[in-house]
Design an enzyme around this catalytic site. Sequence first.
Site, PDB file in Angstrom:
ATOM      1  N   TYR A 155       1.261  -1.158   0.015  1.00  0.00           N
ATOM      2  CA  TYR A 155       0.351   0.078   0.167  1.00  0.00           C
ATOM      3  C   TYR A 155       1.025   1.539   0.032  1.00  0.00           C
ATOM      4  O   TYR A 155       0.346   2.436  -0.315  1.00  0.00           O
ATOM      5  CB  TYR A 155      -0.814   0.167   1.369  1.00  0.00           C
ATOM      6  N   LYS A 162      -3.390   8.394   2.925  1.00  0.00           N
ATOM      7  CA  LYS A 162      -4.508   8.141   3.717  1.00  0.00           C
ATOM      8  C   LYS A 162      -3.935   8.944   5.452  1.00  0.00           C
ATOM      9  O   LYS A 162      -4.559   9.341   6.133  1.00  0.00           O
ATOM     10  CB  LYS A 162      -4.034   7.149   4.014  1.00  0.00           C
TER      11      LYS A 162
HETATM   12  P1  NAD Z   1     -12.511   3.502  -7.852  1.00  0.00           P
HETATM   13  O1  NAD Z   1     -11.696   3.285  -9.014  1.00  0.00           O
HETATM   14  O2  NAD Z   1     -14.147   3.460  -8.172  1.00  0.00           O
HETATM   15  O3  NAD Z   1     -12.270   5.590  -7.091  1.00  0.00           O
HETATM   16  C1  NAD Z   1     -11.038   6.118  -6.818  1.00  0.00           C
HETATM   17  C2  NAD Z   1     -12.137   7.334  -7.982  1.00  0.00           C
HETATM   18  O4  NAD Z   1     -10.479   7.999  -7.842  1.00  0.00           O
HETATM   19  C3  NAD Z   1     -12.396   6.906  -9.872  1.00  0.00           C
HETATM   20  O5  NAD Z   1     -13.784   7.425  -9.456  1.00  0.00           O
HETATM   21  C4  NAD Z   1     -11.278   7.588 -10.373  1.00  0.00           C
HETATM   22  O6  NAD Z   1     -11.564   8.716 -11.319  1.00  0.00           O
HETATM   23  C5  NAD Z   1     -11.109   9.127  -9.059  1.00  0.00           C
HETATM   24  N1  NAD Z   1      -9.645   9.831  -9.064  1.00  0.00           N
HETATM   25  C6  NAD Z   1      -8.468   9.801  -9.648  1.00  0.00           C
HETATM   26  N2  NAD Z   1      -7.816  10.128  -9.980  1.00  0.00           N
HETATM   27  C7  NAD Z   1      -8.687  11.718  -9.990  1.00  0.00           C
HETATM   28  C8  NAD Z   1      -8.192  12.680 -10.370  1.00  0.00           C
HETATM   29  N3  NAD Z   1      -7.236  13.396 -11.053  1.00  0.00           N
HETATM   30  N4  NAD Z   1      -9.540  13.810  -9.872  1.00  0.00           N
HETATM   31  C9  NAD Z   1     -10.656  13.027  -9.299  1.00  0.00           C
HETATM   32  N5  NAD Z   1     -10.731  11.405 -10.146  1.00  0.00           N
HETATM   33  C10 NAD Z   1      -9.814  10.674  -9.260  1.00  0.00           C
HETATM   34  O7  NAD Z   1     -12.384   3.100  -5.857  1.00  0.00           O
HETATM   35  P2  NAD Z   1     -12.624   2.822  -5.413  1.00  0.00           P
HETATM   36  O8  NAD Z   1     -12.247   1.660  -3.797  1.00  0.00           O
HETATM   37  O9  NAD Z   1     -14.677   3.776  -4.707  1.00  0.00           O
HETATM   38  O10 NAD Z   1     -12.124   4.441  -4.305  1.00  0.00           O
HETATM   39  C11 NAD Z   1     -12.541   5.645  -3.329  1.00  0.00           C
HETATM   40  C12 NAD Z   1     -11.983   5.863  -2.218  1.00  0.00           C
HETATM   41  O11 NAD Z   1     -12.239   5.713  -0.988  1.00  0.00           O
HETATM   42  C13 NAD Z   1     -10.688   6.021  -2.051  1.00  0.00           C
HETATM   43  O12 NAD Z   1     -10.607   7.310  -2.003  1.00  0.00           O
HETATM   44  C14 NAD Z   1      -9.901   4.752  -1.899  1.00  0.00           C
HETATM   45  O13 NAD Z   1      -8.668   5.171  -1.631  1.00  0.00           O
HETATM   46  C15 NAD Z   1     -11.111   4.301  -0.828  1.00  0.00           C
HETATM   47  N6  NAD Z   1     -10.750   3.239  -0.221  1.00  0.00           N
HETATM   48  C16 NAD Z   1     -11.018   1.933  -1.033  1.00  0.00           C
HETATM   49  C17 NAD Z   1     -11.097   1.088  -0.913  1.00  0.00           C
HETATM   50  C18 NAD Z   1     -11.109  -0.465  -1.577  1.00  0.00           C
HETATM   51  O14 NAD Z   1     -10.502  -1.307  -0.580  1.00  0.00           O
HETATM   52  N7  NAD Z   1     -11.466  -0.486  -2.805  1.00  0.00           N
HETATM   53  C19 NAD Z   1     -10.961   0.952   0.692  1.00  0.00           C
HETATM   54  C20 NAD Z   1     -11.006   1.975   1.902  1.00  0.00           C
HETATM   55  C21 NAD Z   1     -11.147   2.694   1.024  1.00  0.00           C
HETATM   56  O1  0WE Z   2      -7.250   2.948  -1.706  1.00  0.00           O
HETATM   57  C1  0WE Z   2      -7.095   2.134  -1.726  1.00  0.00           C
HETATM   58  C2  0WE Z   2      -6.841   2.020  -3.696  1.00  0.00           C
HETATM   59  C3  0WE Z   2      -5.454   2.788  -4.122  1.00  0.00           C
HETATM   60  C4  0WE Z   2      -4.917   2.571  -5.342  1.00  0.00           C
HETATM   61  C5  0WE Z   2      -4.848   1.688  -5.763  1.00  0.00           C
HETATM   62  C6  0WE Z   2      -4.584   1.786  -6.939  1.00  0.00           C
HETATM   63  C7  0WE Z   2      -4.373   0.547  -8.740  1.00  0.00           C
HETATM   64  C8  0WE Z   2      -4.449   1.846  -9.800  1.00  0.00           C
HETATM   65  C9  0WE Z   2      -4.121   3.861  -5.200  1.00  0.00           C
HETATM   66  N1  0WE Z   2      -3.756   3.881  -7.156  1.00  0.00           N
HETATM   67  C10 0WE Z   2      -4.082   2.795  -7.319  1.00  0.00           C
HETATM   68  N2  0WE Z   2      -3.451   3.334  -9.160  1.00  0.00           N
HETATM   69  C11 0WE Z   2      -3.469   2.542 -10.214  1.00  0.00           C
HETATM   70  O2  0WE Z   2      -2.872   2.583 -10.537  1.00  0.00           O
HETATM   71  N3  0WE Z   2      -7.251   0.410  -1.259  1.00  0.00           N
HETATM   72  C12 0WE Z   2      -7.317   0.849  -0.082  1.00  0.00           C
HETATM   73  C13 0WE Z   2      -7.793  -0.158  -2.345  1.00  0.00           C
HETATM   74  C14 0WE Z   2      -5.693  -1.443  -1.934  1.00  0.00           C
HETATM   75  O3  0WE Z   2      -4.866  -0.571  -2.649  1.00  0.00           O
HETATM   76  C15 0WE Z   2      -4.643  -1.348  -2.847  1.00  0.00           C
HETATM   77  C16 0WE Z   2      -4.227  -2.470  -1.438  1.00  0.00           C
HETATM   78  C17 0WE Z   2      -5.359  -2.107  -1.170  1.00  0.00           C
HETATM   79  C18 0WE Z   2      -6.568  -2.505  -0.196  1.00  0.00           C
HETATM   80  C19 0WE Z   2      -3.025  -1.647  -3.003  1.00  0.00           C
HETATM   81  C20 0WE Z   2      -1.852  -2.695  -2.350  1.00  0.00           C
HETATM   82  C21 0WE Z   2      -2.408  -2.878  -1.370  1.00  0.00           C
HETATM   83  C22 0WE Z   2      -3.478  -3.416  -0.950  1.00  0.00           C
END
Ligand code: NAD
Ligand code: 0WE
Length: 261
Positions: A155, A162
Site C-alpha cells: 500500500y 491516507k
Molecule cells: P474507484 O476506482 O471506483 O474510485 C476512485 C476514484 O478516484 C475514481 O472514480 C477515479 O476516477 C478517481 N480519481 C482518480 N484520479 C482522479 C483525479 N485526478 N481527479 C478526479 N478523480 C480522480 O475505487 P474506490 O475503491 O471506490 O475508491 C474510492 C475511495 O475509497 C478512494 O479514496 C480509496 O482510497 C478509498 N478506499 C477504497 C477501499 C477499497 O478497498 N476499494 C478501501 C478503503 C478506502
Molecule cells: O485506497 C485503495 C486503492 C488505492 C489505489 C489503487 C490503485 C491501483 C491502480 C491508488 N492508486 C492506484 N493506482 C492504480 O494505477 N485501497 C484501499 C484498495 C487497496 O489498494 C491496495 C491495497 C488495497 C486494500 C494496494 C496495495 C495493497 C493493498
Amino acid sequence: MGLLEGKTALIFGLANKNSIAWGIAQAFHREGATIGVSYAGEVLKRRVDPLAESIGCDFVEECDVSKDKDIAAVTAKAEERFGKIDILVHSIGFANRDELNGPFYNTSREGFHLAMDISVFSFVALAKAFQPLMNPGGAMISLTYHGSVKVTPNYNVMGVAKAALEASTRYLAYDFGPQGVRVNAISAGPIRTLAAAGVSGFKSMYKAFIDMAPLHEKVTIEDVGNAAVFLSSDLSARTTGEIFYVDSGYNIMGVPDMSEE
Ligand code: NAD
Ligand code: 0WE
C-alpha cells in the site's frame, strides 16, 4: 421520510457501478437526497451517465481534481444549479501503479507528490472551494483505509497519503466547526473496486481480512453507503473529525485467532 430529505449532496469519485461513490450515491438517493456527481475524465462519462440517470441525477460534471480550474468550474456550476449544498463526499485516491509494489523506500519524489496531490490535497481544495456553499448542519466525508495506521504490504505511499488525509480531516473539522459543518472520514475494509483491481496480493489479503475480522464478513459498497448516510444526517450531529471504521471490526484485532477452522 428519508434521513436526507431536503438535503443536496455532491459526490466526487464515481467511476463505475463498483465504486464506493456509487454505494454512497444509491444510499443517499434512497434517503431522499438531491444528488450531483463528478468524475475524473472523459473516458468515464459513458459509465457514469447511465448510473446518474438511474437515480434521477442530472448534475454530472467532469472534474480532474489535480486542476485548479476544474475545481473552480465545478464549484461555479454547483452554485448555479443548487445555490447551497449540504453534503460533500470525496471518494478519490490515486498513486502510480509502480509505487504500489516492492519496498516503500523506492517511492519516487514525483510519485509521492502525485499521490499526495490527488488523494489528500484535493480534499482540502474542494473543502475550501465549497465552504461558501455549505449550509449549516452540513457534512463533508472522505474515504480512507487502515493502511494509514498499520502497515499493509504494497500500500506504500497510499498509506502515507491516507495518514495525511485523516489528519486533514481533523484540521478541516476544526476549521468548519464554528460554521456548523462536520468533517469525518470513513475507513472501509478492502472492497473489489477499480482502484483495487490488479493490486498484487489483493486476493490473499481479502481472504486474510475475512478470516481475521470479528464479523467474518466482507465489506460492501452498500455498507459504506449506509455509514455515509449516518455521517451526513442529523443523527451524527455531534460527531466531527472522526475516522469511522466500516471494516467488520478488523482494525480492533491484534493477533489472528488460530483456533477457528
Ligand atoms: P474507484 O476506482 O471506483 O474510485 C476512485 C476514484 O478516484 C475514481 O472514480 C477515479 O476516477 C478517481 N480519481 C482518480 N484520479 C482522479 C483525479 N485526478 N481527479 C478526479 N478523480 C480522480 O475505487 P474506490 O475503491 O471506490 O475508491 C474510492 C475511495 O475509497 C478512494 O479514496 C480509496 O482510497 C478509498 N478506499 C477504497 C477501499 C477499497 O478497498 N476499494 C478501501 C478503503 C478506502
Ligand atoms: O485506497 C485503495 C486503492 C488505492 C489505489 C489503487 C490503485 C491501483 C491502480 C491508488 N492508486 C492506484 N493506482 C492504480 O494505477 N485501497 C484501499 C484498495 C487497496 O489498494 C491496495 C491495497 C488495497 C486494500 C494496494 C496495495 C495493497 C493493498
